[in-house]
Structures are given as C-alpha cells and as structure tokens.
Design a protein around this motif. Structure first.
Motif, PDB file in Angstrom:
ATOM      1  N   ASP A  35       0.751  -1.189   0.043  1.00 34.08           N
ATOM      2  CA  ASP A  35      -0.142  -0.007  -0.175  1.00 34.08           C
ATOM      3  C   ASP A  35       0.898   1.398  -0.011  1.00 34.08           C
ATOM      4  O   ASP A  35       0.329   2.418  -0.362  1.00 34.08           O
ATOM      5  CB  ASP A  35      -0.919  -0.012   1.060  1.00 34.08           C
ATOM      6  N   TYR A  36       2.173   1.327   0.634  1.00 31.50           N
ATOM      7  CA  TYR A  36       2.857   2.399   0.697  1.00 31.50           C
ATOM      8  C   TYR A  36       4.337   1.764   0.679  1.00 31.50           C
ATOM      9  O   TYR A  36       5.095   1.170   1.313  1.00 31.50           O
ATOM     10  CB  TYR A  36       2.855   3.186   1.904  1.00 31.50           C
TER      11      TYR A  36
ATOM     12  N   GLU B 172       0.547   7.096  -6.796  1.00 29.65           N
ATOM     13  CA  GLU B 172      -0.527   7.164  -5.817  1.00 29.65           C
ATOM     14  C   GLU B 172      -1.434   5.893  -6.018  1.00 29.65           C
ATOM     15  O   GLU B 172      -1.793   5.452  -7.028  1.00 29.65           O
ATOM     16  CB  GLU B 172      -1.406   8.501  -5.753  1.00 29.65           C
ATOM     17  N   ARG B 173      -1.753   5.126  -4.852  1.00 33.22           N
ATOM     18  CA  ARG B 173      -2.569   4.097  -4.847  1.00 33.22           C
ATOM     19  C   ARG B 173      -2.113   3.171  -5.564  1.00 33.22           C
ATOM     20  O   ARG B 173      -2.400   2.701  -6.929  1.00 33.22           O
ATOM     21  CB  ARG B 173      -4.148   4.556  -5.219  1.00 33.22           C
ATOM     22  N   PRO B 174      -0.900   2.246  -5.033  1.00 35.51           N
ATOM     23  CA  PRO B 174      -0.160   2.556  -4.008  1.00 35.51           C
ATOM     24  C   PRO B 174       0.758   4.104  -4.015  1.00 35.51           C
ATOM     25  O   PRO B 174       1.126   4.364  -5.057  1.00 35.51           O
ATOM     26  CB  PRO B 174       0.709   1.270  -3.835  1.00 35.51           C
TER      27      PRO B 174
ATOM     28  N   ILE C  97      -6.792   4.624   2.788  1.00 33.65           N
ATOM     29  CA  ILE C  97      -6.295   5.794   1.944  1.00 33.65           C
ATOM     30  C   ILE C  97      -5.516   6.406   2.581  1.00 33.65           C
ATOM     31  O   ILE C  97      -5.754   7.077   3.748  1.00 33.65           O
ATOM     32  CB  ILE C  97      -7.589   6.472   1.457  1.00 33.65           C
TER      33      ILE C  97
END
Length: 446
Positions: A196-197, A211-213, A244
């Motif tokens: 996710d990050y 973004e996302r991830p 999120i």
C-alpha cells in the motif's frame, strides 16, 4: 482497518560534509557541521508534535560506512527520545551505511527495529494510543555498499493479513541518472507488489512517483550543496479507516540551499548589477529569516555589463565583499538570516542583434538561422542536442539533465549556444572589421 499516522524520512546523512563550499570561516563551518543533527532534532520534535504512531527511516542514516562516534551517539539519543514517548521506529540501512560498516554495537531502545539484509522482515506496527494493530511494516537493509540486485522483487504481501502494508526500500526507481543504480527497480515492480505504501530512500529530491499505492521519496532531511536546493524534510502520512493515505510535507532543514537568477538585460553600469545582487541577498534574508541560506547566483541575460563581469573580475570582488559582511554576522552569533554566497555562475553574454543576424547574408547569420530552424523542429532539435552532447555522455550530471530535459529546455540550450558562438566569433572577427562593425558581416578575403 483502523486509522493511524506515521512519519516517513530517509537519507539523514548524519555527519555529512558539505560540498562545493570554500573560504568558509570556522564559525560558519562549525554551524554547517551541526545542520544535519539539528534537522534530526526537528524530526523528533515533529514526530512528537504530530503524535505519530511510528516512524520509518528508509536508509542512509549515516553519511559513510565508517560513521563517527558523534553521529552514532546523536542518533541513539534521538531513538531513545522517540522510544520514551512510545513511538516505534523501523529502519533500514542503505549504500552509505551498509550493515558491514564498522560501528559501535549499541543496544537499541525499546520499539526500534532494524531490518536485516537476508530477506524483507515483517513486523506489526501498532497504534500508540491503544496498542491496536495498524500496519505490517517490511524492509531490507544493504549488506554491503553496492547492491545491484532488484531487491524489491523479494517483498511479499501477507495476503492473510488485512492490515495496511508498508515497504521500506533504498533503491533507484526507473534508473534516475543522478544517482547510483543501486537496488534498481521499476515503478511497475512496486505497483504490482500489492503493498500500500513504498517508503523509499536514496534519491534526495522529494518525489511522489505514484498514488494508490503511494511510492514516495521524501528526500533528505538536510541539503548538502547547491545541487540539493529547496526545502528538505519528511512526510507525515495519515491512513484512514478505508486504507487511503494522505501526505503532508514537513520542513526540517537548518540550512537552505538556493539558486537565484539575476538578469543583466538592460543594465548599463556595473553599479546596477551590484545593487541587484545586494537586493537579492536581502530578499533571501527576509524570506528565510529563521535559518541560514547558502545561495548561488546565476547571472543571465545580455548586455554591456557582461564584459565587466567576465574581464575585470568584478564578480570575484563582490563575492569577497558579500562574504566579509556575512562573516561579521557570524562573529556576532547571528546565524539565523545569514546568507552565505556560494558563488556566481556567469551565464550571461554580450548583446546580440538577433533580428538583424537572422536576415543578414553572413556566416553568423547562417548560424543563427540554422539554430532557429532546428528549434522549431522537435525531431531535429532532439537529434542536434543529443549528438552535440554525446561526447560528454559519461558525465553523470549531464546524463541526468538529458534524461529530464524537455523540448523547451533543449530549445533554450540551443539558443544560448548559438548566441554564445556569435558573441565569441564576433569578438574574434572584430579587430579586422574596422570598416563595418556589423557582427559577422562579410569582408574581402573572408
């Protein structure tokens, strides 16, 4: 999933030597040596003020494998302060501070996890206020200074765990030419991983690659030369109940590196240029009154002042005077608001009558027309610039500039090159052209 907050930092480079700075008085040099430690102190203060649940540090805590005793003790002190406040720390080592470097074997404070080099470990991070499980944190350190394997491929998401997954990686994503290609990987590698990050380190310029991830370089916490300009710091990451993430950047630097452009267009007298430089110094002092600034002046434009700067040593003389004034401030202990001039980059030139040359029947006129036509043809422009610069391709900084350059950048380079060539050739031809002072005009026997 529960909401939580963490701090992402990288590339602390404690005990780093500032590069490209000469003629610095001892007091200012001592102040610069403390800058990275001051930024580390601010990092701890931000973690406490933001009430983060944990901190992740993505490599290069130290500037060298053989880190000083002072830097190790200062970092241990920061870890202890975070630990005593219940803030866990997860960190990896990078190419500057690999695990095989000689360091003191100090006992880590409670809540501090250093990931090994064997395989990406997985640790559950909890929320500080209630101890609830918040995220799975994974990371892998460098065993030695040079890691050429794509270590991102070793990471595996725990599919049986519904928590937010964070990966710590010190790597060069998509082959940034300005940095060594250690642990090379692609954005696609990271996106497809299921994490996710991605808490990245190694690249000192703050970037959000995806973004996302989220794939994030927070940059280093303290600039070290005029190649590392602008605010430096860390990212505060808020993750909501839906998983999120939202990012906020927090400045940490004690010394700010800047580049300011001063154009000599329409300047006739040397005093006009001196006044423009002095105004710029005071503007920087006002804008950054709470810190020290190191500034390089880019002198651009075309005008009569150029010859004074290039031939009479005016730039060096003014540089010495500006440094003398700032040294006096340092002697009085006034480091906040101090503006140290790193130097002048003379990119200006003498006046060129571009419009006349474009219609003139001369060698210089033909040169200007060729440059203008190439600038309008994107394909021809790209081929011309890259062919001209090919002999310098081994220069890492040049490769980085070419990789990042767009058509507008190349057009500016070509225009400046053509005008510089006209200036140099005009100067060379001038002594033999007393009958006609037009730049590049045809003469008998030429």
């Amino acid at each position: 999933m529960i909401p939580f907050r963490f701090l992402h930092a990288a590339d602390l480079h404690l005990d780093s030597r500032f590069t490209g700075l000469s003629h610095i008085p001892g007091l200012i040099r001592d102040y610069l040596r403390e800058a990275a430690f001051a930024a580390l102190g601010r990092l701890v203060a931000v973690a406490l003020a933001e009430e983060v649940d944990f901190v992740v540090i993505s490599g290069d805590v130290y500037d060298s494998a053989d880190s000083s005793l002072q830097s190790q003790l200062r970092f241990q002190e920061a870890l202890l302060e975070l630990s005593q406040s219940g803030i866990a720390v997860f960190l990896i080592h990078g190419n500057h501070d690999p695990l095989d470097g000689p360091r003191l074997q100090m006992e880590l404070p409670d809540g501090v996890t250093v990931f090994s080099a064997d395989k990406p470990g997985q640790v559950i991070a909890v929320r500080r206020i209630d101890g609830q499980e918040a995220a799975v944190v994974s990371g892998i350190s460098y065993p030695t200074a040079k890691v050429t394997e794509n270590t991102s491929l070793r990471f595996r998401r725990n599919e049986d765990c519904g928590l937010f997954h964070i990966a710590l990686l010190h790597a060069n994503v998509d082959g940034d030419p300005a940095h060594e290609t250690y642990s090379p990987c692609t954005r696609r590698d990271l996106i497809d991983s299921g994490f996710d990050y991605w808490a990245l380190g190694h690249i000192h310029k703050r970037r959000v690659l995806h973004e996302r991830p989220f794939i994030v370089y927070p940059g280093n916490i303290q600039g070290r030369s005029v190649k590392e300009t602008g605010p430096k710091g860390c990212c505060i990451v808020d993750v909501d109940a839906g998983g999120i993430a939202a990012l906020r950047f927090k400045e940490l630097d004690e010394v700010r590196f800047l580049i300011r452009e001063i154009s000599i267009d329409n300047m006739v007298r040397e005093t006009e240029w001196i006044e423009a430089v002095e105004r710029a110094v005071e503007e920087v002092r006002e804008e950054h009154s709470n810190m020290m600034s190191v500034i390089r002046f880019r002198i651009t434009g075309r005008g009569a002042v150029h010859r004074i700067l290039s031939e009479r040593g005016a730039a060096e003389d003014l540089l010495d005077e500006l440094r003398r004034r700032e040294a006096l401030r340092a002697e009085q202990g006034r480091f906040q608001g101090l503006v140290w001039p790193e130097g002048f980059s003379l990119e200006s030139g003498t006046e060129v009558d571009r419009e006349r040359l474009l219609v003139e029947d001369s060698f210089l006129g033909e040169l200007m027309r060729l440059a203008a036509e190439s600038a309008e043809d994107g394909k021809a422009l790209d081929e011309l610039v890259r062919t001209a610069l090919a002999p310098l391709g081994e220069n890492r900084e040049l490769r980085r500039m070419l990789a990042e350059a767009g058509e507008d950048d190349m057009r500016v380079w070509l225009t400046r090159a053509a005008e510089t060539a006209v200036t140099l050739l005009s100067d060379a031809l001038a002594p033999d052209e007393e009958s006609d002072d037009r730049p590049g005009s045809r003469q008998g026997g030429r």
